[in-house]
Design an enzyme around this catalytic site. Structure first.
Site, PDB file in Angstrom:
ATOM      1  N   ASP A 176       0.846  -1.190   0.000  1.00  0.00           N
ATOM      2  CA  ASP A 176       0.000   0.000   0.000  1.00  0.00           C
ATOM      3  C   ASP A 176       0.885   1.244   0.000  1.00  0.00           C
ATOM      4  OD1 ASP A 176      -2.949   0.974   0.576  1.00  0.00           O
ATOM      5  OD2 ASP A 176      -1.616   2.201   1.812  1.00  0.00           O
ATOM      6  N   ASN A 184      -2.805  13.163  -3.877  1.00  0.00           N
ATOM      7  CA  ASN A 184      -4.016  13.569  -4.602  1.00  0.00           C
ATOM      8  C   ASN A 184      -4.517  14.933  -4.136  1.00  0.00           C
ATOM      9  OD1 ASN A 184      -4.313  11.382  -6.351  1.00  0.00           O
ATOM     10  ND2 ASN A 184      -5.429  10.165  -4.847  1.00  0.00           N
ATOM     11  N   HIS A 189      -5.393  14.521  -8.890  1.00  0.00           N
ATOM     12  CA  HIS A 189      -5.505  13.090  -9.221  1.00  0.00           C
ATOM     13  C   HIS A 189      -4.657  12.705 -10.429  1.00  0.00           C
ATOM     14  CE1 HIS A 189      -8.592  11.924  -6.302  1.00  0.00           C
ATOM     15  NE2 HIS A 189      -9.081  13.146  -6.467  1.00  0.00           N
ATOM     16  N   ASP A 193      -2.201   9.566 -10.508  1.00  0.00           N
ATOM     17  CA  ASP A 193      -2.173   8.497 -11.511  1.00  0.00           C
ATOM     18  C   ASP A 193      -0.745   8.227 -11.983  1.00  0.00           C
ATOM     19  OD1 ASP A 193      -4.889   8.298 -11.299  1.00  0.00           O
ATOM     20  OD2 ASP A 193      -5.335   9.330 -13.189  1.00  0.00           O
ATOM     21  N   GLU A 219      -4.825   2.459  -3.971  1.00  0.00           N
ATOM     22  CA  GLU A 219      -3.353   2.442  -4.038  1.00  0.00           C
ATOM     23  C   GLU A 219      -2.779   1.168  -3.436  1.00  0.00           C
ATOM     24  OE1 GLU A 219      -4.507   4.882  -0.339  1.00  0.00           O
ATOM     25  OE2 GLU A 219      -5.285   4.485  -2.345  1.00  0.00           O
TER      26      GLU A 219
END
Length: 297
Positions: A176, A184, A189, A193, A219
């Site tokens: 994670d 973010n 965002h 990405d 994630e």
């Protein structure tokens, strides 16, 4: 496209070659049925063939039957013959011939039938490509390109079944990204990405050829390590952690990212996929509690 011409008559072959070239295709010429069969059964063989019924070695019908028995892409078969009795046409249809043309053939009619065969093969190829694309989309995460949650869980179940039968061990790693929400919230965002794709690429490079990785959600990633003892799984997980813990650059901005990882093994949890993932999730929680950017089991 390569088109096979199988005919032992020299005059007929010349006309067929000229017709095939006029249509912009490459003729591949043989004079007997045995060579025709070998070429058509080859994995890279021609996908369209013009076969004379009567040939040395094997006749055209025998070649057709051999081609239809194999599993593979469709080969469009045009059978040429001076036989035009009803029972001859029935025999050709039974051999699964696509086109049946009587000799002497009309060049214009042959051109039309070859064009029809070319169109059919093109449509089939497009359909196969579309099916392949749909299968890929159904099993892969669109952002990172790795397996999606359902596919990686299915892979895990298959590996556990195999391990149970072989008496081997399967390990999993839940990874994670640390404080990903901050990325973010601070950079948007789109930047998130980019980070996800880069982290995925780095983890994949750190894994072995036999390992598999899938995006488990947000994630979080699930890594499946077949035939892997717990201490080896810890080493692989540490390598994945180190690969991510290096500066990343997004639109000229230098970002420091890290991941926390939890490792579990069928050696201690048994062969239940859900139990194995739950154990890895508990280990991941401990890694987060220990300050993140570490591996726990």
């Amino acid at each position: 496209m390569r088109i096979l011409i199988a005919d032992d008559d020299a005059a007929s072959r010349r006309v067929l070659e000229a017709t095939v070239r006029r249509l912009g295709h490459e003729p591949v010429v043989v004079t007997n049925g045995i060579d025709a069969r070998e070429l058509l059964l080859h994995s890279d063989g021609p996908r369209l063939a013009i076969l004379d019924w009567m040939m040395p070695g094997l006749d055209g019908l025998a070649v057709c039957r051999a081609v239809r028995q194999r599993v593979g892409p469709h080969v469009y078969l045009v059978l040429l013959t001076s036989r035009d009795r009803r029972e001859d046409k029935a025999a050709a249809l039974e051999a699964d011939v696509d086109e049946f043309m009587a000799k002497p053939f009309d060049a214009g009619e042959l051109e039309a039938r070859l064009r029809a065969g070319d169109r059919l093969l093109t449509l089939q190829e497009n359909l196969l490509q579309a099916q392949t694309a749909l299968r890929y989309q159904a099993s892969h995460d669109s952002l990172t390109g790795v397996w999606n949650r359902a596919a990686v869980r299915e892979h895990l179940s298959a590996e556990i079944h195999r391990a149970r039968s072989a008496g081997t061990t399967v390990a999993v790693v839940l990874a994670d990204l640390d404080r990903f929400k901050v990325v973010n919230d601070s950079y948007g965002h789109q930047a998130g990405d980019v980070i996800l794709r880069e982290a995925t690429t780095r983890m994949r490079l750190a894994l072995r050829a036999s390992d598999a990785i899938g995006r488990y959600g947000g994630e979080e990633f699930l890594i499946v390590l077949p035939n892997t003892e717990p201490h080896v799984a810890m080493t692989v997980a540490e390598r994945a952690r180190a690969s991510v813990y290096a500066p990343m650059h997004v639109d000229g901005t230098r970002m420091a990212m890290s991941i926390s990882l939890g490792v579990a093994s069928t050696r201690t949890t048994g062969h239940c996929p859900d139990g194995l993932i739950q154990a890895a999730d508990a280990a991941l929680y401990r890694a987060k509690a220990d300050g993140r950017n570490c591996v726990s089991s």
